[in-house]
Design a protein around this motif. Sequence first.
Motif, PDB file in Angstrom:
ATOM      1  N   SER A 154       0.715  -1.378  -0.359  1.00  0.00           N
ATOM      2  CA  SER A 154      -0.111   0.197   0.335  1.00  0.00           C
ATOM      3  C   SER A 154       0.683   1.285  -0.063  1.00  0.00           C
ATOM      4  O   SER A 154       2.145   1.068   0.621  1.00  0.00           O
ATOM      5  CB  SER A 154      -1.007   0.214   1.131  1.00  0.00           C
ATOM      6  N   LEU A 155       0.151   1.924  -0.736  1.00  0.00           N
ATOM      7  CA  LEU A 155       0.884   3.882  -0.809  1.00  0.00           C
ATOM      8  C   LEU A 155       0.563   4.590  -0.036  1.00  0.00           C
ATOM      9  O   LEU A 155      -0.924   4.696  -0.435  1.00  0.00           O
ATOM     10  CB  LEU A 155       1.697   3.745  -2.308  1.00  0.00           C
ATOM     11  N   CYS A 156       1.252   5.689  -0.380  1.00  0.00           N
ATOM     12  CA  CYS A 156       0.934   7.191   0.251  1.00  0.00           C
ATOM     13  C   CYS A 156       0.079   7.057  -0.889  1.00  0.00           C
ATOM     14  O   CYS A 156       0.798   7.312  -1.697  1.00  0.00           O
ATOM     15  CB  CYS A 156       1.304   8.414   1.247  1.00  0.00           C
ATOM     16  N   ILE A 157      -0.954   8.370  -0.868  1.00  0.00           N
ATOM     17  CA  ILE A 157      -1.788   9.052  -2.099  1.00  0.00           C
ATOM     18  C   ILE A 157      -0.460  10.038  -2.824  1.00  0.00           C
ATOM     19  O   ILE A 157      -0.052   9.653  -3.707  1.00  0.00           O
ATOM     20  CB  ILE A 157      -2.764  10.121  -2.017  1.00  0.00           C
ATOM     21  N   ASP A 159       2.853   9.048  -2.739  1.00  0.00           N
ATOM     22  CA  ASP A 159       3.808   7.897  -3.711  1.00  0.00           C
ATOM     23  C   ASP A 159       2.615   7.332  -4.907  1.00  0.00           C
ATOM     24  O   ASP A 159       3.128   6.982  -5.779  1.00  0.00           O
ATOM     25  CB  ASP A 159       4.145   7.215  -2.595  1.00  0.00           C
ATOM     26  N   ALA A 160       1.314   7.082  -4.409  1.00  0.00           N
ATOM     27  CA  ALA A 160       0.497   6.396  -5.252  1.00  0.00           C
ATOM     28  C   ALA A 160       0.785   7.641  -6.485  1.00  0.00           C
ATOM     29  O   ALA A 160       0.560   7.054  -7.763  1.00  0.00           O
ATOM     30  CB  ALA A 160      -0.740   6.584  -4.349  1.00  0.00           C
ATOM     31  N   ILE A 202      -8.742   1.721  -0.400  1.00  0.00           N
ATOM     32  CA  ILE A 202      -8.558   1.958   0.384  1.00  0.00           C
ATOM     33  C   ILE A 202      -8.299   1.802   2.241  1.00  0.00           C
ATOM     34  O   ILE A 202      -8.891   1.038   2.154  1.00  0.00           O
ATOM     35  CB  ILE A 202      -8.126   4.025   0.172  1.00  0.00           C
ATOM     36  N   GLU A 203      -6.840   1.709   2.863  1.00  0.00           N
ATOM     37  CA  GLU A 203      -7.092   1.322   4.184  1.00  0.00           C
ATOM     38  C   GLU A 203      -6.270   2.919   4.875  1.00  0.00           C
ATOM     39  O   GLU A 203      -6.263   3.389   4.240  1.00  0.00           O
ATOM     40  CB  GLU A 203      -6.004   0.261   4.508  1.00  0.00           C
ATOM     41  N   LYS A 205      -4.361   3.570   8.426  1.00  0.00           N
ATOM     42  CA  LYS A 205      -3.458   3.464   9.501  1.00  0.00           C
ATOM     43  C   LYS A 205      -3.341   4.385  10.143  1.00  0.00           C
ATOM     44  O   LYS A 205      -2.691   5.890  10.046  1.00  0.00           O
ATOM     45  CB  LYS A 205      -1.824   3.316   8.780  1.00  0.00           C
ATOM     46  N   GLN A 221      -3.071   7.759   8.364  1.00  0.00           N
ATOM     47  CA  GLN A 221      -2.121   8.103   7.365  1.00  0.00           C
ATOM     48  C   GLN A 221      -3.550   7.497   6.366  1.00  0.00           C
ATOM     49  O   GLN A 221      -3.892   6.778   6.667  1.00  0.00           O
ATOM     50  CB  GLN A 221      -1.373   8.095   6.861  1.00  0.00           C
ATOM     51  N   LEU A 223      -3.810   4.856   3.194  1.00  0.00           N
ATOM     52  CA  LEU A 223      -3.139   4.402   2.772  1.00  0.00           C
ATOM     53  C   LEU A 223      -3.826   3.684   0.457  1.00  0.00           C
ATOM     54  O   LEU A 223      -5.289   3.809   1.117  1.00  0.00           O
ATOM     55  CB  LEU A 223      -2.004   3.280   2.803  1.00  0.00           C
ATOM     56  N   THR A 225      -4.063   0.639  -1.407  1.00  0.00           N
ATOM     57  CA  THR A 225      -3.933  -0.637  -1.799  1.00  0.00           C
ATOM     58  C   THR A 225      -3.429  -1.225  -3.524  1.00  0.00           C
ATOM     59  O   THR A 225      -4.073  -0.293  -4.029  1.00  0.00           O
ATOM     60  CB  THR A 225      -5.447  -1.936  -1.601  1.00  0.00           C
TER      61      THR A 225
END
Length: 239
Positions: A154-157, A159-160, A202-203, A205, A221, A223, A225
């Motif tokens: 999973s990436l932060c937005i 990084d996505a 999304i998730e 955290k 935060q 993230l 998926t």
Amino acid sequence: MNAIVPFQFEDQAVRVTDCDGQPWFVLADACALLGIRNPSDAASRLDETEKARLNLGSGSDATIVSLAGLLTLMLRCRGAMKPGTVPYRVRKWITAEVVPTIMRTGGYGTAAPVDPAKLDNHALRALLLGKVDDVIALQPKADALDRIANAEGSLCITDAAKALGVPPRRLFAWMEAHGWIYRRTNDGPWKATQAKIETRVIEAKVHRQVQRFGPDKLREQVLVTPKGLTHLAEKKAGV
């Protein structure tokens, strides 16, 4: 759905059936190919639109997964991102052979090929328009997988957005407009919507932020998926 047709990948047979010109794969075969030990658990993590049941005859049923479902399974395999591994070669097979085959033939079944020379002008035009529709519908799926091939977990937005090749501010704006994220106040932190959390795109955290003075604070935060990244790429979010 049409009859099951074995499709050869290297030395393994993967059973494929055709539904409205789209390939559906027998889950047990796909899991064996990808090294996934528990097909039932894998199926439980897919959307209802990505899986179905098919009668194989003789009173036996099998779970089948759509192309989108197969891509989701591949993205959960770490080996799919590492050259030389079987899951990586499966990914290349899907994007370089399966999808182009559908684009050329209009389907993935065993229907006899159409000879354009025997069609009148109206029928030929209809055939060509149908092929264009297939390309438009299928190409984003292949592009999506290749564009996120280097993304793991999973990436932060932000990084996505980098993985998708779009400006972060546009991705934030798209996700807000389409109900993925929201803010309680104009300058407040972004939060994940419960609806999108439940679909596993999304998730949220929570992590502890250490303060020099005063008690530590808990920060949430959002993230994205691997499944969510696939959806965003297919929708061309932020483009």
